[in-house]
Scaffold this motif. Structure first.
Motif, PDB file in Angstrom:
ATOM      1  N   TRP A  81       0.834  -1.199   0.000  1.00 42.80           N
ATOM      2  CA  TRP A  81       0.000   0.000   0.000  1.00 42.80           C
ATOM      3  C   TRP A  81       0.874   1.256   0.000  1.00 42.80           C
ATOM      4  O   TRP A  81       0.632   2.200  -0.747  1.00 42.80           O
ATOM      5  N   ALA A  82       1.899   1.265   0.850  1.00 43.78           N
ATOM      6  CA  ALA A  82       2.786   2.429   0.945  1.00 43.78           C
ATOM      7  C   ALA A  82       3.529   2.660  -0.374  1.00 43.78           C
ATOM      8  O   ALA A  82       3.676   3.799  -0.817  1.00 43.78           O
ATOM      9  N   GLN A  83       3.990   1.579  -1.005  1.00 44.96           N
ATOM     10  CA  GLN A  83       4.694   1.717  -2.284  1.00 44.96           C
ATOM     11  C   GLN A  83       3.761   2.260  -3.359  1.00 44.96           C
ATOM     12  O   GLN A  83       4.144   3.119  -4.145  1.00 44.96           O
ATOM     13  N   LYS A  84       2.526   1.790  -3.369  1.00 43.80           N
ATOM     14  CA  LYS A  84       1.553   2.270  -4.347  1.00 43.80           C
ATOM     15  C   LYS A  84       1.202   3.736  -4.085  1.00 43.80           C
ATOM     16  O   LYS A  84       1.124   4.547  -5.004  1.00 43.80           O
ATOM     17  N   GLU A  85       1.012   4.088  -2.821  1.00 46.24           N
ATOM     18  CA  GLU A  85       0.596   5.434  -2.435  1.00 46.24           C
ATOM     19  C   GLU A  85       1.708   6.473  -2.636  1.00 46.24           C
ATOM     20  O   GLU A  85       1.452   7.589  -3.059  1.00 46.24           O
ATOM     21  N   TYR A  86       2.956   6.092  -2.329  1.00 41.93           N
ATOM     22  CA  TYR A  86       4.055   7.067  -2.322  1.00 41.93           C
ATOM     23  C   TYR A  86       5.152   6.774  -3.340  1.00 41.93           C
ATOM     24  O   TYR A  86       6.086   7.546  -3.460  1.00 41.93           O
ATOM     25  N   GLY A  87       5.079   5.654  -4.033  1.00 47.95           N
ATOM     26  CA  GLY A  87       6.044   5.361  -5.076  1.00 47.95           C
ATOM     27  C   GLY A  87       7.316   4.703  -4.587  1.00 47.95           C
ATOM     28  O   GLY A  87       7.994   4.038  -5.343  1.00 47.95           O
ATOM     29  N   ALA A  88       7.640   4.872  -3.317  1.00 49.12           N
ATOM     30  CA  ALA A  88       8.869   4.277  -2.787  1.00 49.12           C
ATOM     31  C   ALA A  88       8.758   4.182  -1.270  1.00 49.12           C
ATOM     32  O   ALA A  88       8.050   4.967  -0.635  1.00 49.12           O
ATOM     33  N   VAL A  89       9.459   3.219  -0.727  1.00 51.18           N
ATOM     34  CA  VAL A  89       9.596   3.085   0.722  1.00 51.18           C
ATOM     35  C   VAL A  89      11.085   2.996   1.000  1.00 51.18           C
ATOM     36  O   VAL A  89      11.772   2.134   0.464  1.00 51.18           O
ATOM     37  N   THR A  90      11.604   3.905   1.808  1.00 49.55           N
ATOM     38  CA  THR A  90      13.044   3.914   2.066  1.00 49.55           C
ATOM     39  C   THR A  90      13.423   3.140   3.314  1.00 49.55           C
ATOM     40  O   THR A  90      14.580   2.773   3.489  1.00 49.55           O
ATOM     41  N   SER A  91      12.457   2.896   4.191  1.00 51.14           N
ATOM     42  CA  SER A  91      12.757   2.157   5.409  1.00 51.14           C
ATOM     43  C   SER A  91      11.480   1.511   5.915  1.00 51.14           C
ATOM     44  O   SER A  91      10.405   2.111   5.871  1.00 51.14           O
ATOM     45  N   PHE A  92      11.611   0.261   6.386  1.00 51.81           N
ATOM     46  CA  PHE A  92      10.469  -0.450   6.961  1.00 51.81           C
ATOM     47  C   PHE A  92      10.978  -1.206   8.173  1.00 51.81           C
ATOM     48  O   PHE A  92      11.929  -1.980   8.073  1.00 51.81           O
ATOM     49  N   THR A  93      10.375  -0.953   9.319  1.00 53.02           N
ATOM     50  CA  THR A  93      10.818  -1.594  10.549  1.00 53.02           C
ATOM     51  C   THR A  93       9.621  -2.174  11.268  1.00 53.02           C
ATOM     52  O   THR A  93       8.589  -1.511  11.404  1.00 53.02           O
ATOM     53  N   GLU A  94       9.761  -3.418  11.717  1.00 54.63           N
ATOM     54  CA  GLU A  94       8.718  -4.053  12.516  1.00 54.63           C
ATOM     55  C   GLU A  94       9.318  -4.406  13.866  1.00 54.63           C
ATOM     56  O   GLU A  94      10.368  -5.044  13.952  1.00 54.63           O
ATOM     57  N   LEU A  95       8.661  -3.972  14.925  1.00 54.42           N
ATOM     58  CA  LEU A  95       9.112  -4.263  16.284  1.00 54.42           C
ATOM     59  C   LEU A  95       7.946  -4.830  17.067  1.00 54.42           C
ATOM     60  O   LEU A  95       6.827  -4.336  16.977  1.00 54.42           O
ATOM     61  N   LYS A  96       8.218  -5.854  17.864  1.00 51.18           N
ATOM     62  CA  LYS A  96       7.159  -6.454  18.677  1.00 51.18           C
ATOM     63  C   LYS A  96       6.897  -5.621  19.926  1.00 51.18           C
ATOM     64  O   LYS A  96       5.771  -5.314  20.249  1.00 51.18           O
ATOM     65  N   ILE A  97       7.954  -5.264  20.638  1.00 49.68           N
ATOM     66  CA  ILE A  97       7.826  -4.462  21.848  1.00 49.68           C
ATOM     67  C   ILE A  97       8.992  -3.480  21.871  1.00 49.68           C
ATOM     68  O   ILE A  97      10.144  -3.875  21.733  1.00 49.68           O
ATOM     69  N   SER A  98       8.677  -2.202  22.062  1.00 47.42           N
ATOM     70  CA  SER A  98       9.738  -1.205  22.132  1.00 47.42           C
ATOM     71  C   SER A  98       9.219   0.056  22.784  1.00 47.42           C
ATOM     72  O   SER A  98       8.063   0.439  22.579  1.00 47.42           O
ATOM     73  N   ARG A  99      10.076   0.698  23.553  1.00 43.74           N
ATOM     74  CA  ARG A  99       9.722   1.999  24.125  1.00 43.74           C
ATOM     75  C   ARG A  99      10.380   3.131  23.353  1.00 43.74           C
ATOM     76  O   ARG A  99       9.929   4.250  23.388  1.00 43.74           O
ATOM     77  N   ASN A 100      11.495   2.818  22.679  1.00 44.83           N
ATOM     78  CA  ASN A 100      12.240   3.813  21.901  1.00 44.83           C
ATOM     79  C   ASN A 100      12.551   3.254  20.530  1.00 44.83           C
ATOM     80  O   ASN A 100      12.991   2.113  20.400  1.00 44.83           O
ATOM     81  N   ILE A 101      12.352   4.083  19.512  1.00 42.17           N
ATOM     82  CA  ILE A 101      12.687   3.713  18.137  1.00 42.17           C
ATOM     83  C   ILE A 101      13.582   4.833  17.615  1.00 42.17           C
ATOM     84  O   ILE A 101      13.224   6.018  17.686  1.00 42.17           O
ATOM     85  N   TYR A 102      14.750   4.473  17.090  1.00 47.28           N
ATOM     86  CA  TYR A 102      15.717   5.445  16.582  1.00 47.28           C
ATOM     87  C   TYR A 102      15.763   5.319  15.066  1.00 47.28           C
ATOM     88  O   TYR A 102      16.051   4.248  14.533  1.00 47.28           O
ATOM     89  N   ILE A 103      15.492   6.422  14.378  1.00 45.17           N
ATOM     90  CA  ILE A 103      15.509   6.425  12.919  1.00 45.17           C
ATOM     91  C   ILE A 103      16.424   7.537  12.431  1.00 45.17           C
ATOM     92  O   ILE A 103      16.294   8.691  12.847  1.00 45.17           O
ATOM     93  N   LYS A 104      17.341   7.162  11.547  1.00 42.06           N
ATOM     94  CA  LYS A 104      18.216   8.134  10.877  1.00 42.06           C
ATOM     95  C   LYS A 104      17.573   8.468   9.543  1.00 42.06           C
ATOM     96  O   LYS A 104      17.244   7.593   8.750  1.00 42.06           O
ATOM     97  N   VAL A 105      17.395   9.750   9.278  1.00 41.52           N
ATOM     98  CA  VAL A 105      16.796  10.189   8.014  1.00 41.52           C
ATOM     99  C   VAL A 105      17.868  10.859   7.174  1.00 41.52           C
ATOM    100  O   VAL A 105      18.817  11.456   7.693  1.00 41.52           O
ATOM    101  N   GLY A 106      17.748  10.738   5.870  1.00 43.38           N
ATOM    102  CA  GLY A 106      18.729  11.360   4.994  1.00 43.38           C
ATOM    103  C   GLY A 106      18.655  10.810   3.590  1.00 43.38           C
ATOM    104  O   GLY A 106      17.680  10.201   3.195  1.00 43.38           O
ATOM    105  N   GLU A 107      19.719  11.018   2.862  1.00 46.30           N
ATOM    106  CA  GLU A 107      19.775  10.631   1.452  1.00 46.30           C
ATOM    107  C   GLU A 107      19.660   9.131   1.297  1.00 46.30           C
ATOM    108  O   GLU A 107      20.230   8.386   2.022  1.00 46.30           O
TER     109      GLU A 107
END
Length: 107
Positions: A81-107
């Motif tokens: 759905w995301a690929q169809k809606e936005y044309g590309a997905v640069t990152s996909f993360t699945e976590l079962k349990i987490s209090r903190n998620i760290y994502i680096k954004v950039g080129e």
């Protein structure tokens, strides 16, 4: 859940629009913590129904948008759905349990 957004090390200040799909089977409060993201840039946070995004103090929230969405249930369908809606997905993360998620954004 706290979502930490920082630019990759080669980018001093991130200055491009971003779209996040924050999906959870249960409603969540997504707390956003950002560093070195330029103000005034459009950033969109789509959250599963019942969830909300809390922004830090400052002007980041002035250019950010939050919208509730019904997402596909399975991750494969969500990715398609995301690929169809936005044309590309640069990152996909699945976590079962987490209090903190760290994502680096950039080129």
């Amino acid at each position: 859940v706290t979502l930490h957004l920082n630019p990759i090390s080669s980018v001093h200040i991130h200055q491009k629009p971003l779209v996040f799909l924050l999906n959870s089977p249960l409603p969540l409060v997504w707390k956003l913590k950002t560093e070195r993201l330029a103000p005034g840039i459009r950033r969109v946070f789509f959250v599963s129904v019942g969830s909300v995004v809390q922004f830090e103090k400052g002007n980041f929230s002035l250019s950010a948008e939050t919208e509730e969405k019904f997402f596909p249930e399975k991750n494969e369908h969500l990715l398609q759905w995301a690929q169809k809606e936005y044309g590309a997905v640069t990152s996909f993360t699945e976590l079962k349990i987490s209090r903190n998620i760290y994502i680096k954004v950039g080129e």
